[in-house]
Write a protein that holds these residues in place. Structure first.
Motif, PDB file in Angstrom:
ATOM      1  N   VAL A 233      60.301  44.220  63.870  1.00 49.74           N
ATOM      2  CA  VAL A 233      59.045  44.983  63.954  1.00 49.74           C
ATOM      3  C   VAL A 233      57.854  44.030  63.897  1.00 49.74           C
ATOM      4  CG1 VAL A 233      59.972  47.095  62.920  1.00 49.74           C
ATOM      5  CG2 VAL A 233      58.983  45.322  61.434  1.00 49.74           C
ATOM      6  N   PRO A 234      56.725  44.472  64.449  1.00 47.79           N
ATOM      7  CA  PRO A 234      55.514  43.642  64.298  1.00 47.79           C
ATOM      8  C   PRO A 234      55.205  43.479  62.806  1.00 47.79           C
ATOM      9  CG  PRO A 234      55.144  45.443  65.845  1.00 47.79           C
ATOM     10  CD  PRO A 234      56.470  45.694  65.205  1.00 47.79           C
TER      11      PRO A 234
ATOM     12  N   ILE B 275      48.627  35.125  57.312  1.00 45.03           N
ATOM     13  CA  ILE B 275      49.195  36.151  58.203  1.00 45.03           C
ATOM     14  C   ILE B 275      49.754  35.514  59.476  1.00 45.03           C
ATOM     15  CG2 ILE B 275      48.534  38.108  59.692  1.00 45.03           C
ATOM     16  CD1 ILE B 275      46.939  39.160  57.271  1.00 45.03           C
ATOM     17  N   TYR B 276      49.122  34.449  59.941  1.00 44.20           N
ATOM     18  CA  TYR B 276      49.638  33.739  61.110  1.00 44.20           C
ATOM     19  C   TYR B 276      50.874  32.905  60.758  1.00 44.20           C
ATOM     20  CZ  TYR B 276      45.947  34.307  64.699  1.00 44.20           C
ATOM     21  OH  TYR B 276      45.090  34.775  65.665  1.00 44.20           O
ATOM     22  N   GLY B 277      51.127  32.719  59.462  1.00 38.98           N
ATOM     23  CA  GLY B 277      52.245  31.858  59.067  1.00 38.98           C
ATOM     24  C   GLY B 277      51.963  30.421  59.493  1.00 38.98           C
TER      25      GLY B 277
ATOM     26  N   VAL C 100      51.957  42.122  54.368  1.00 40.86           N
ATOM     27  CA  VAL C 100      50.969  41.799  55.412  1.00 40.86           C
ATOM     28  C   VAL C 100      49.874  42.872  55.417  1.00 40.86           C
ATOM     29  CG1 VAL C 100      50.628  41.528  57.902  1.00 40.86           C
ATOM     30  CG2 VAL C 100      52.633  40.507  56.792  1.00 40.86           C
ATOM     31  N   ARG C 101      50.287  44.120  55.279  1.00 40.01           N
ATOM     32  CA  ARG C 101      49.293  45.221  55.254  1.00 40.01           C
ATOM     33  C   ARG C 101      48.347  45.059  54.057  1.00 40.01           C
ATOM     34  NH1 ARG C 101      51.193  49.433  58.691  1.00 40.01           N
ATOM     35  NH2 ARG C 101      49.886  51.042  57.792  1.00 40.01           N
ATOM     36  N   ARG C 102      48.912  44.636  52.931  1.00 36.16           N
ATOM     37  CA  ARG C 102      48.071  44.444  51.739  1.00 36.16           C
ATOM     38  C   ARG C 102      46.985  43.402  52.028  1.00 36.16           C
ATOM     39  NH1 ARG C 102      47.866  40.447  48.118  1.00 36.16           N
ATOM     40  NH2 ARG C 102      49.636  39.444  49.132  1.00 36.16           N
TER      41      ARG C 102
END
Ligand SMILES: Cc1cc2nc3c(=O)[nH]c(=O)nc-3n(C[C@H](O)[C@H](O)[C@H](O)COP(=O)(O)OP(=O)(O)OC[C@H]3O[C@@H](n4cnc5c(N)ncnc54)[C@H](O)[C@@H]3O)c2cc1C
Length: 615
Positions: A340-341, A417-419, A348-350
């Protein structure tokens, strides 16, 4: 990618729904700026920013500035966009048309700047400093000086700078050693060395006007004996024509972490004994005069923080929607479940919620200060004028100090988030983080902003601005209490506000007691908790506007979710409610803990012997 720099829906929401900025056109001063014109200005700024300026951001970062034989070359791509900025008259947006300004409301200028600076921070500083230096001439220059310099600065034909810092005089401006001696013709001979001067030398403009802080021979020590001088790179004759080059030599530029496209220069003044300057604003008045520019510059730096945070959020959001990695947590054990994205992963949402809520709160706060200036300039009531000026003064260290601190955190979340891709230069977010870091340092470090808030701003005008701020927050709380679904957010903010009131009394009293050192050791945490409450206010204010509009669009029944998913406006308003809910319910409790720490006012910071720091 639809939204790169600043979410247009959000910009419009703040302009038109939160501050109803088109209403300013009812006043003569802003009569031309109706909604259509405002929207056109923002669209033009956005187009220019995205199409022309943004591509130069990575180019300028890689190419950097070059220093050869006392000359500085800015990145090649900056020449075209500087021409466009001049042509579009973007340098003096809210200034007096008599001097070449566009006379637009400050809030509209803030929205345009939101895009223009986000597109290329290092480039934007060349024009930004033109404006700041020009403002000094406008406010404090003689008629002759205004005639000689101002239009050329506001048009960007000549650029401006700000020469405060010296090797031994950074935060402690009063320690400067640059000297000035009056000549028979009324000019002053200036001698000294300045460092870290943004745009101190460049090849964008034929002349550079340097406002320089120096001490006239025999003047008192410290800040009381400092005067301000206009020192043009090329002398300007009385009739405005250019004369001989002045004795201002760039001796080098800094290699630095970010802002590679902006030349940070060392300047030697009067090395050959021939540097001339014109007094600006009276002998020994330099600090007072410079403060005008510094306050303006501090707000601009707060805006720079927003313009690092906002694109970082939007890039991270876009990436999180595209990057497929791992299964949905609820299907983690299902071998056949697809990837999943990453936006579907709670962690990630947090982080996205942290970024979204801060960026929105920051935008509202930055525009609010601009709105205060608009109110100062249109209201006829002295009381109202004093109120809005007081709010702007009180909130300036929060805009500069708190916003830039948080902006840097947002940039860091974007990289997270981009890792691994976030850490490499191929992707845009690492540059935002590098460029952002300086905003916490220049224009008075954030530690100094915190001291300003605690030591000066709280007690300013017998605490009237603080009372006014509390009054404004309480108004929003009262409105929110009457709206179904957000009453509890209002109550939680009210609790935090009351606790902040107690903390303020405690730290304020401690700062006037033998515990003064401990109090100032907690000045920065105090600025942070104050900023948190102000953010929560801004977000609750947004929710107050959004809640009834959402109800109209999506109702309150079971169909609400489906309608929100189908309707862009409904989704936006729901996003406002979620930002306020997240910030107030998930982040403000942490603020409460930080307030407890301030109540504790641990003396360890002050008591620890230097030897015990180790090292
Ligand atoms: C990229 C860049 C651009 C710049 N542009 C300009 C410019 O255009 N014009 C210009 O004049 N300057 C400019 N500066 C200089 C900048 O404003 C100074 O670096 C800044 O004011 C801090 O001074 P300093 O570096 O000497 O640090 P210091 O003053 O040595 O401070 C070091 C640390 O000590 C703390 N500190 C110092 N004094 C106190 C105190 N009294 N109480 C509590 N803490 C204190 C500071 O907060 C800081 O954390 C620029 C700097 C950079 C890096």
């Amino acid at each position: 990618m639809a939204q790169l720099l600043a979410d247009r829906r959000d910009v419009d929401f703040v302009l038109h729904e939160q501050f109803q900025i088109a209403d300013l056109s009812k006043h003569e001063k802003y009569a031309e700026f109706n909604k259509k014109t405002i929207d056109l200005i923002v669209s033009e700024a956005r187009n220019l920013a995205i199409k022309e300026i943004l591509p130069t951001r990575p180019l300028g970062d890689k190419e950097g500035c070059k220093f050869e034989n006392g000359k500085v070359k800015v990145p090649e791509s900056y020449h075209k966009i500087y021409g466009l900025i001049k042509e579009g008259e973007w340098i003096a947006m809210s200034d007096d048309p008599e001097y070449g300004g566009q006379g637009m409301p400050h809030t509209v200028a803030a929205a345009a700047t939101d895009y223009l600076v986000a597109a290329n921070h290092s480039f934007s500083m060349y024009g930004g400093l033109c404006h700041g230096a020009g403002k000094l001439v406008e406010e404090f220059g003689t008629d002759k000086q205004i005639k000689m310099f101002l239009k050329k600065m506001y048009s960007g034909e000549w650029s401006g700078t700000m020469l405060l810092t010296e090797a031994e005089a950074g935060t402690d401006v009063g320690a400067l050693t640059t000297s000035a001696k009056k000549n028979e013709d009324g000019t002053y001979s200036i001698t000294g060395n300045k460092i870290f001067i943004s745009g101190g030398e460049q090849n964008l403009t034929e002349n550079i006007i340097h406002p320089v802080l120096a001490r006239i021979e025999g003047a008192p020590a410290g800040t009381a004996g400092i005067s301000l001088f206009i020192v043009p790179k090329i002398w300007v004759n009385d009739d405005g024509t250019l004369g001989e080059p002045n004795d201002v030599v760039c001796t080098g530029i800094e290699e630095k972490m970010g802002l590679h496209g902006n030349a940070t220069c060392s300047l030697a003044l009067g090395g050959k004994g021939k540097c001339r300057g014109l007094l600006l604003g009276g002998e020994n008045k330099g600090i007072k005069v410079m403060f005008l520019m510094m306050n303006d510059a501090r707000l601009q730096v707060g805006l720079q923080g927003l313009t690092c945070a906002s694109p970082s959020y939007l890039y991270a959001l876009d990436y999180a929607k595209q990057r497929v990695q791992g299964k949905h947590l609820l299907k983690a054990m299902d071998e056949s479940a697809p990837g999943v994205p990453i936006i579907q992963h709670p962690d990630v949402r947090r982080q996205l919620m942290i970024m979204k809520s801060y960026v929105e709160g920051m935008r509202s706060l930055v525009y609010f200060i601009s709105y205060c200036f608009d109110m100062v300039s249109i209201t006829e009531s002295d009381e109202e004028k004093a109120k809005y000026q007081g709010l702007a003064d009180l909130l300036t260290p929060i805009v500069k100090g708190y916003i830039t601190d948080k902006a840097f955190e947002i940039c860091s979340h974007a990289i997270q988030i981009y890792g691994g891709y976030g850490y490499v230069t191929e992707y845009p977010v690492e540059q935002y983080m590098r460029d952002c870091r300086i905003t916490m340092i220049y224009e008075g470090t954030n530690g100094i902003q915190a001291m300003d808030l605690l030591g000066r701003k709280l007690g300013m005008n017998k605490g009237k601005p603080v009372k006014d701020l509390v009054g404004e927050i309480l108004k929003t709380i009262a409105s929110a209490k009457g709206i179904q679904g957000i009453e509890s957010l209002a109550e939680n903010l009210e609790k935090a506000l009351n606790k902040l009131g107690e903390v303020t009394k405690h730290i304020g009293a401690s700062a006037r007691s033998p515990k003064v050192l401990s109090a100032f050791a907690f000045a920065h945490p105090f600025m942070e908790v104050t900023g948190d409450v102000v953010m929560a206010w801004m977000l609750l204010w947004r929710a107050v506007i959004a809640a009834p509009k959402l109800e109209k669009l999506a109702g309150t029944g079971p169909e609400r979710r489906a309608k929100i998913e189908k309707d862009k406006n409904a989704a936006f308003y729901e996003g406002q409610l979620k930002s306020a809910e997240f910030f107030i319910n998930a982040l403000l409790p942490v603020t409460s803990g930080k307030m407890d720490a301030i109540f504790g006012l641990s003396s360890s910071v002050v008591d620890i012997p230097e030897a015990s720091f180790g090292g």
